[in-house]
Motif scaffolding. Structure first.
Motif, short mmCIF file in Angstrom:
data_model
loop_
_atom_site.label_atom_id
_atom_site.label_comp_id
_atom_site.label_asym_id
_atom_site.label_seq_id
_atom_site.Cartn_x
_atom_site.Cartn_y
_atom_site.Cartn_z
N ARG A 87 0.52 -7.55 87.70
CA ARG A 87 1.46 -6.97 86.74
C ARG A 87 1.23 -5.48 86.51
NH1 ARG A 87 2.31 -9.97 81.09
NH2 ARG A 87 3.13 -11.53 82.51
N TYR A 88 -0.05 -5.03 86.57
CA TYR A 88 -0.34 -3.66 86.14
C TYR A 88 -0.98 -2.74 87.18
CZ TYR A 88 0.77 -5.56 81.59
OH TYR A 88 1.41 -6.16 80.54
N ARG A 89 -1.50 -3.25 88.28
CA ARG A 89 -2.26 -2.38 89.19
C ARG A 89 -1.43 -1.25 89.80
NH1 ARG A 89 -3.16 -7.01 93.39
NH2 ARG A 89 -1.06 -7.15 94.21
N SER A 90 -0.11 -1.41 89.87
CA SER A 90 0.72 -0.31 90.40
C SER A 90 0.92 0.79 89.36
CB SER A 90 2.06 -0.83 90.89
OG SER A 90 2.81 -1.37 89.82
N PHE A 91 0.58 0.52 88.11
CA PHE A 91 0.73 1.51 87.03
C PHE A 91 -0.59 2.21 86.71
CE2 PHE A 91 4.17 -1.49 86.30
CZ PHE A 91 5.25 -0.63 86.26
N PHE A 92 -1.68 1.44 86.61
CA PHE A 92 -2.96 2.03 86.22
C PHE A 92 -4.11 1.25 86.84
CE2 PHE A 92 -1.32 -0.54 82.62
CZ PHE A 92 -2.25 -1.57 82.60
N ASP A 93 -5.26 1.92 86.89
CA ASP A 93 -6.48 1.32 87.39
C ASP A 93 -7.03 0.37 86.32
OD1 ASP A 93 -8.61 0.93 89.17
OD2 ASP A 93 -9.77 2.58 88.31
N ILE A 94 -7.45 -0.80 86.73
CA ILE A 94 -8.01 -1.80 85.82
C ILE A 94 -9.51 -1.92 86.08
CG2 ILE A 94 -8.00 -4.22 85.12
CD1 ILE A 94 -5.05 -4.28 86.12
N VAL A 95 -10.30 -1.70 85.03
CA VAL A 95 -11.75 -1.79 85.12
C VAL A 95 -12.22 -2.75 84.04
CG1 VAL A 95 -13.90 -0.47 85.05
CG2 VAL A 95 -11.81 0.63 85.89
N VAL A 96 -13.17 -3.62 84.39
CA VAL A 96 -13.63 -4.63 83.43
C VAL A 96 -15.16 -4.62 83.33
CG1 VAL A 96 -13.64 -7.09 82.84
CG2 VAL A 96 -11.65 -6.11 84.00
N ALA A 97 -15.63 -4.45 82.09
CA ALA A 97 -17.03 -4.71 81.76
C ALA A 97 -17.04 -6.16 81.26
CB ALA A 97 -17.53 -3.76 80.67
#
Length: 178
Positions: A87-97
């Protein structure tokens, strides 16, 4: 990094209330979101809390990165991680701690395997991002009994060329937890 916490109110029960963000962040902003599934009883879908989904939908064009500080889903699954990234990777980078709901506590948990499959390039934590004059460090606090490890300390102490160093993790460090 965009923060709007002008009026944090702490009650006697140590609950805090952060005012609703009423303006869009500037283009290229980073959002930091913790405990994104909200409250289990108010979110039966097991996906993101509806207010988090609304925020991301309204601001996805302005965000360059979203850092989730753990407990992204109450019920993590390959389907939920895929839904989030697709849903979102084409809009922004997703980083998870990752948090304990995301990967369990310790190293051996099927949820960790699912997480690693979902973020193959970023599952080698600590994950480091150089952002302008800042260093962003994403740590997995579920593996080290909530203590900052030697590797993180060395990284912070050797990073004197940065104006600011931010450590993102799920479990906060306060001496009262030990």
């Amino acid at each position: 990094v965009y923060f709007n916490i002008n009026k944090v109110i702490v009650s006697e029960e140590y609950n805090c209330s952060i005012p609703k963000i009423t303006s869009l962040p500037p283009i290229g902003s980073t959002a930091i979101i913790g405990h994104a599934y909200g409250f289990l009883l108010s979110n039966p879908t097991g996906f993101l809390d509806p207010s988090v989904e609304t925020f991301l939908e309204l601001n996805k064009e302005n965000l360059s990165r979203v850092i989730f500080t753990g407990d992204v889903f109450s019920l993590p699954s390959l389907q939920n991680w895929k839904k989030l990234t697709q849903r979102y990777r084409s809009f922004f980078d997703i980083v998870v701690a990752p948090g304990n709901h995301d990967v369990g506590l310790g190293g051996e948990d099927a949820r960790r395997d699912v997480f690693n499959l979902s973020f193959p390039k970023k599952n080698k934590l600590p994950y480091v991002i150089n952002s302008n004059k800042s260093l962003l460090i994403i740590e997995d606090s579920t593996l080290n009994k909530y203590v900052i490890g030697k590797k993180i300390k060395e990284l912070v102490n050797s990073s004197n060329q940065y104006q600011d160093i931010f450590l993102f993790r799920h479990h906060i460090l306060v001496k009262e937890l030990f």
